[in-house]
Design a protein around this motif. Structure first.
Motif, PDB file in Angstrom:
ATOM      1  N   TYR A  32      -7.451  -9.189  -3.241  1.00 55.65           N
ATOM      2  CA  TYR A  32      -6.036  -9.342  -2.886  1.00 55.65           C
ATOM      3  C   TYR A  32      -5.997  -9.949  -1.488  1.00 55.65           C
ATOM      4  CZ  TYR A  32      -5.747  -4.951  -0.026  1.00 55.65           C
ATOM      5  OH  TYR A  32      -5.893  -3.977   0.913  1.00 55.65           O
ATOM      6  N   ASN A  56      -7.485   0.027  -1.964  1.00 56.24           N
ATOM      7  CA  ASN A  56      -7.142  -0.702  -0.755  1.00 56.24           C
ATOM      8  C   ASN A  56      -8.338  -0.939   0.157  1.00 56.24           C
ATOM      9  OD1 ASN A  56      -4.200  -0.487  -1.204  1.00 56.24           O
ATOM     10  ND2 ASN A  56      -4.594   1.707  -0.928  1.00 56.24           N
ATOM     11  N   ASN A 113       0.865  -1.164   0.000  1.00 56.27           N
ATOM     12  CA  ASN A 113       0.000   0.000   0.000  1.00 56.27           C
ATOM     13  C   ASN A 113       0.914   1.230   0.000  1.00 56.27           C
ATOM     14  OD1 ASN A 113      -1.709   2.094   0.275  1.00 56.27           O
ATOM     15  ND2 ASN A 113      -2.878   1.264   2.004  1.00 56.27           N
ATOM     16  N   GLY A 146      -3.415   0.307  -4.752  1.00 53.23           N
ATOM     17  CA  GLY A 146      -4.800   0.079  -4.435  1.00 53.23           C
ATOM     18  C   GLY A 146      -5.630  -0.228  -5.648  1.00 53.23           C
ATOM     19  N   HIS A 151      -6.924  -5.050  -7.225  1.00 52.43           N
ATOM     20  CA  HIS A 151      -5.796  -4.322  -6.635  1.00 52.43           C
ATOM     21  C   HIS A 151      -4.667  -4.265  -7.654  1.00 52.43           C
ATOM     22  CE1 HIS A 151      -2.490  -3.570  -3.658  1.00 52.43           C
ATOM     23  NE2 HIS A 151      -3.440  -2.866  -3.091  1.00 52.43           N
ATOM     24  N   VAL A 177     -11.839  -5.887  -2.133  1.00 50.85           N
ATOM     25  CA  VAL A 177     -10.739  -5.863  -3.094  1.00 50.85           C
ATOM     26  C   VAL A 177     -10.161  -7.274  -3.239  1.00 50.85           C
ATOM     27  CG1 VAL A 177      -8.517  -4.828  -3.673  1.00 50.85           C
ATOM     28  CG2 VAL A 177     -10.239  -3.492  -2.421  1.00 50.85           C
TER      29      VAL A 177
END
Lengths: 315, 315, 315, 315, 315, 315
Positions: F70, F101, E121, F99, F94, F68
């Motif tokens: 991920y 995120n 991130n 992101g 993602h 998301v």
């Protein structure tokens, strides 16, 4: 490849398993007698297949089993939800003292030259009380199920559990659902359940209803009484012995279209060579060998069954 | 103070307890259904007294109990040795699957407004199979023992355990050993063991052999069927109700010379006010009140019994 | 096999060890300078033999040693009890600040290409104050002891500890007890105890009283001043070098009937090949090689000595 | 408020402390004899003041002390850097076995009615070997230092450490640096360092060089031999007794301009009422009372000294 | 060996790195979706070189980077101090909600056949806002710096970070400081930063300022657009392919005097064979192969760069 | 009690929440800058209500939110399943680096006099991208939903999230679903989302669609711009101030039939007195005060909303 049977293309559930849910007390690499802290895992040979298919492969699966209304049952039910497995529970009340219980399996991970140690407290286990009539199979399979799975651990729990397996498989076949069974022969379980003679009688009756059988040559001998080969294998990774026994199997059980097993060479507790072999409606399939660094071998066979069923379900 | 009996001045063992050894699964402050990691403690109401006297006060104590030959038994046996308690084991073999088992007690610690939760898996428990004749009491007490202790948890396990308690107490008295008994009434245990009627019958027969009785007014009512007081106590720390019941007790059981109990006001799971009161051969003894920050209340009553017996043994 | 001596068939104790009890600060695989959390283990080269024989093999063993009355002493004493080793303690009072102390050994586990690091705080160690006269050997051995064990670590602690070893061995022999000694040469310990010259003098005097000697070729050279072989070994697993030195040993010390050692090839901190070799009263015994996944190598040599002594005690 | 002295407005360092760095073995709330896992903290009464001022208040501070070249020294040095304290080290080599050592303090946290237990292994401690001449004070103070701090723990370690304290304070005053001293009377330390008579002689000589003294009435009595008050305090939070003793202090030591201390009522190990009081050049300052939930009381006094010095440095 | 450039013999700093500081969320061997507990490590490809040189090799190093004033920034700053790296911070204020942030890298350790998983991130990352003019390079390098290091991760963060790298290298060269750059090509980072075309353009401009380049053949191809070799390597440990590409590199960038890389054969996540090769001003240097037991591979390349630079700095 | 509206008696879902799912990084009682290990919890003010109702009260609930694809999304999705909350996900991919995120909230637990610290990384948060049209409300509510819940945290995330809340509430009312809204005013969130003026505008528009409003007097003032009372409350547990503001609320928003809030006196981080008060269609309901030992206060208000809604749903 012609499998010898047709798997339903779609359904509201890809697989239903029937088996016991247990909680595993795991001290990691510390032997039990020296351990003071433990993890609790939710496990069960038949459940593991449903869980792996849901969690790793994203299939829609369910577990038909016994659930006890007490905190250990709640703990187990939460993990079943977390894995994305649909619960089909026959519920029992706990008396606070003696059960009926969600069974305990004590199993460490072993280390190096020390193999894992496995023992149970299955006394007064709720799952052993399951019996024909406890589940409405017609409704369950009626909503569209592609595969039904069960195994020898659940079949060994009581007289009624083996009868329930047959009831379920007959209902499955009536609804066009494919049936697999993992022999999973456990000396300890059958020893207290009538011994090897009863194992052969019980499992033999079940296997008459099976399309896909999972088990190695030792399972085939001890569970079903087949003769082992006359010649020695060059290694545990050699599929010859296993394939050499199949002729007997399909002669006695012409309903069986697939027999599959892992082939493992255990170098140390933490290093195995794995392969797998399957007899598929007359054809041989032999997987490449893979060197595995092993964290915890418990449940490895269930992982194989999961992947094997996934590949069949996925064509 | 004249106790009404004479404790042997010396002996090779200060105390022998008779009771079950159990392993406690403890998730700490996390409720069971949310927990993934657990500590295992070795416990047992009667054993705790022997363990505290050895570990905290340096006395020589022993535990007469059942021990199963399997890794959980080994784990428990190591902790018994660590506490400095001499083992007197009647040994059982484990079948790998259903027992006989060293019982499990599941108990968290609670937190704040949430009290601890306690439940068991005592199914097929080895200690419940103990019966008269399993221990050679004459030899055990013959080497010089000052005190014998048992309690209501062990007495509730089976028909044979309550008979064994009486056998042990009679042998103890023959050898001049003082006998104490902690009523420790547990609804859950007696509910599955014949209920309160059987509790009263079983415990009544035992208490006829007791010199020192431990239990609060609720224990006296539920275990022995005595009537509670007509008036309400100003608080749970008021010894009046307890003392008001003693007359009934010593009339029915003139063999009893001492009755003692804790007095507890539970503000939250982590804050209790504790006191204690004893009737000693006609005299009243009332302890000052102590504010306790409580980490884990499980076994608190056993701690009181330990300290009380220690003070009697130490004059 | 004729050992050249006769081990008592029975006794109230199978083995008595004489040595220091220490507490090991263990950060696991994290190097000390990066660690924040540690386990404490109770250890000691000579004690480990008594502990392994009791805990793994179920023998009755004892440790004669120094014990300090303070919480670290209490911690150590509890673990000794837990291992089932009978304590024979000469007790010391701690001044709260400088000792006498139960010594500390700091040792991590290493990882891969990083070997374990070992260093001590043995300053003002209680065990180093042990001296002839501290134990009543005649009473200890008089109750029936089959084997006495000591080693080079304890002998290095002070002038009085080496004298105590000889005193104990003489008393042992008088009582018909077999004496073993593990040379366990530690550069760091002897460096601050007079160096290698004093090591040879002290250990030489002790070894004159020994029946069974444990040590590899390096131990024999550094502890006793024997000459190493002229030819190079093909590998560390080749027993040739070790066996080639034995002639010198038994010529100088005809009392020695057995010399044994491990043979180790350390591939990485976590992978060793182990074998062992013994000269037994003129015969050679060579163990098969075993591939070990190693969690923590510290104390491995003590484990070998334990197993070797066990096999001799067990015939 | 007129403090009676002038703190330098600026400098390259706000404070230099002189004292020992130690590593604390902390089993948390578990008593030592039952513990198996420990945290290691870096501590030291005098160091804590430098560390708190740097880490909590962002000041530039330094610690003058002994550092041993071995892994425990490396561990300690890393934490000193992490706290942002500039190291001024006199270095020692470790012999691998007996030292010189970075001292160990064993201290649990206690719980409820159980107070923390504190004991040491300061045997052969490197810091005790520090002596006049080891640090180049003129250079250290020459770069601009605003405050120098030391305390009674370091002064008790050896004859040379107390001499070093005086040497440092004289150099500090020469450079216009304010000097504070925390009496921190520790019975255990002085008991093995000549007892209370020597404490009074040593500390009395030091205090002649002090501007700001930290210590409660008990410290003043035991460290410096002042008489306690004739009347009893209504509570430990009443500043009267402390203030009543100041007259004696400043008469004997007119150099002292400030005396300060905490006032604590310890309800349980986990609940204290805290206040503080200071005599500042003739004025009384009394802090409000604060109810503290206490996780770990060890080092609390050092925290007070830190905050008090901070407020003085910050005007 | 003639390196083709001259490293300053001394300086107040041995190395200055320019790059982002990040916090790594590490669940160990548990995959993220199953993990509940995490360690936080402070990392950053360019920072790791400064940290290793300070912590492992005792050099004086610094990191020029962005620092955010919020608790995660404080956490990171403490670890930087602990490692002994001098901070040169351009500070940012956090808005409590969206940043600017110290970036997060999520990375587990993998296990056996499962490789580590790495994702980020980096949204609204403070380091990406760094731009030419943020650091006073003339002052930084003016105090005597021997080496400047940067890498491809930092260069990919934004348009301004790559410009800042060039600004820094030009200032470094002006002051006689050697410049190294680790290509560290990361598909994920460049994918969101203009893709491989922009990577080649940006990195190509940077490399024109580099004396020592670190990168393997894949880095050279993807970062700089060089052609891979026509023939296949016998193994990943064969330096041939790498060396075969160097001619192209030094023709296009004659300023580059050294190109170095690791050669790794990854057998499993926990077992790698490592070697390294360097082209040094026309000479080939090939390291021996080392079998590594791998705990956590993340940052391994930074470790190589650190050791390689150390050996150059140390002659 | 007449609520002023009618809750559907039954439905396939008892409650649907709309809000963001976040992962909380929790170092426990250690402040962030000193922590090295963290738990990850799945949270979200609006989700917590759905989770509590499912997990604690056994209701059937769902969460409409962004998810998301991920590993952190997978982690969160597993916990949502574990809690028994039905997911209604709008999915995002993602990019591996920035992101979108699943947002992070960093929050410790505080201790004693130290309050919890809360800050976010909501940069490029997927949930903030949710907008009208993303969910098919007519289908969702068409299957039978009894209650819809949302709150001020989600409303603050972006312009589109507040529009989405209104869209959802209008669809809910059309289907006869009751709508609740927890103002949950967070200074930090609104500060970066247009400040208090925009908060009032956005929240005012939402509240026009609300049946049940949750919020204390501060929420009412800051979120909706109502005037606080002229007189001071005797304590934070006094419901007077809150009730005194209701007249204004229901005059401006006659659609609101219930307004409820907790009343809390925070003695220390670990000890709160809690009560609650509600205005229910003209009636006042005031809960008794409860002394709470607090482990972790984060999410306490969501717990109140959960219990309050449960009691309304349960009649």
């Amino acid at each position: 490849m012609n499998l010898g049977f047709t798997i339903p293309k779609s359904g509201t559930l890809d697989l239903v398993s029937l088996g016991a849910l247990i909680h595993r007390i795991d001290p990691g690499i510390i032997p039990f007698r020296k351990a003071t802290n433990f993890a609790i895992h939710v496990s069960g040979g038949e459940y593991n297949v449903a869980a792996n298919l849901a969690d790793c492969f994203g299939l829609r699966t369910a577990i038909a089993t016994a659930m006890v209304n007490y905190p250990i049952g709640d703990l187990i039910a939460e993990r079943v939800r977390a894995m994305g497995v649909k619960p089909i529970y026959r519920r029992f009340e706990h008396d606070g003292t003696r059960g009926p219980n969600m069974a305990t399996v004590y199993s460490d991970q072993g280390f190096g030259v020390r193999a894992p140690v496995v023992f149970y407290n299955r006394s007064n286990e709720a799952a052993a009380m399951l019996k024909p009539g406890d589940f409405d199979w017609d409704t369950i399979f009626g909503k569209g199920v592609r595969w039904f799975h069960c195994g020898g651990i659940f079949a060994s729990l009581s007289e009624t559990t083996s009868e329930l397996v047959i009831e379920a498989m007959r209902a499955a076949h009536k609804a066009g659902v494919i049936c697999s069974f993992d022999l999973n022969y456990r000396e300890k379980l059958w020893k207290t359940a009538g011994g090897s003679d009863r194992a052969r009688q019980v499992l033999g009756a079940i296997v008459e209803n099976v399309d896909v059988l999972v088990g190695n040559e030792e399972d085939l001998q001890k569970s079903l009484g087949f003769q082992g080969p006359e010649i020695a294998a060059s290694s545990k990774l050699d599929p010859g012995i296993f394939l050499g026994m199949i002729q007997q199997v399909v002669e006695r059980y012409p309903n069986i279209k697939i027999v599959a097993t892992t082939l493992r060479e255990v170098h140390t507790t933490n290093h195995h060579s794995w392969s797998a072999v399957a007899w598929v409606n007359g054809h041989h399939v032999h997987a490449p060998t893979c060197e595995l660094t092993v964290l915890d071998r418990v449940g490895g066979g269930d992982g194989f069954a999961s992947g094997f069923i996934y590949s069949l379900l996925n064509g």
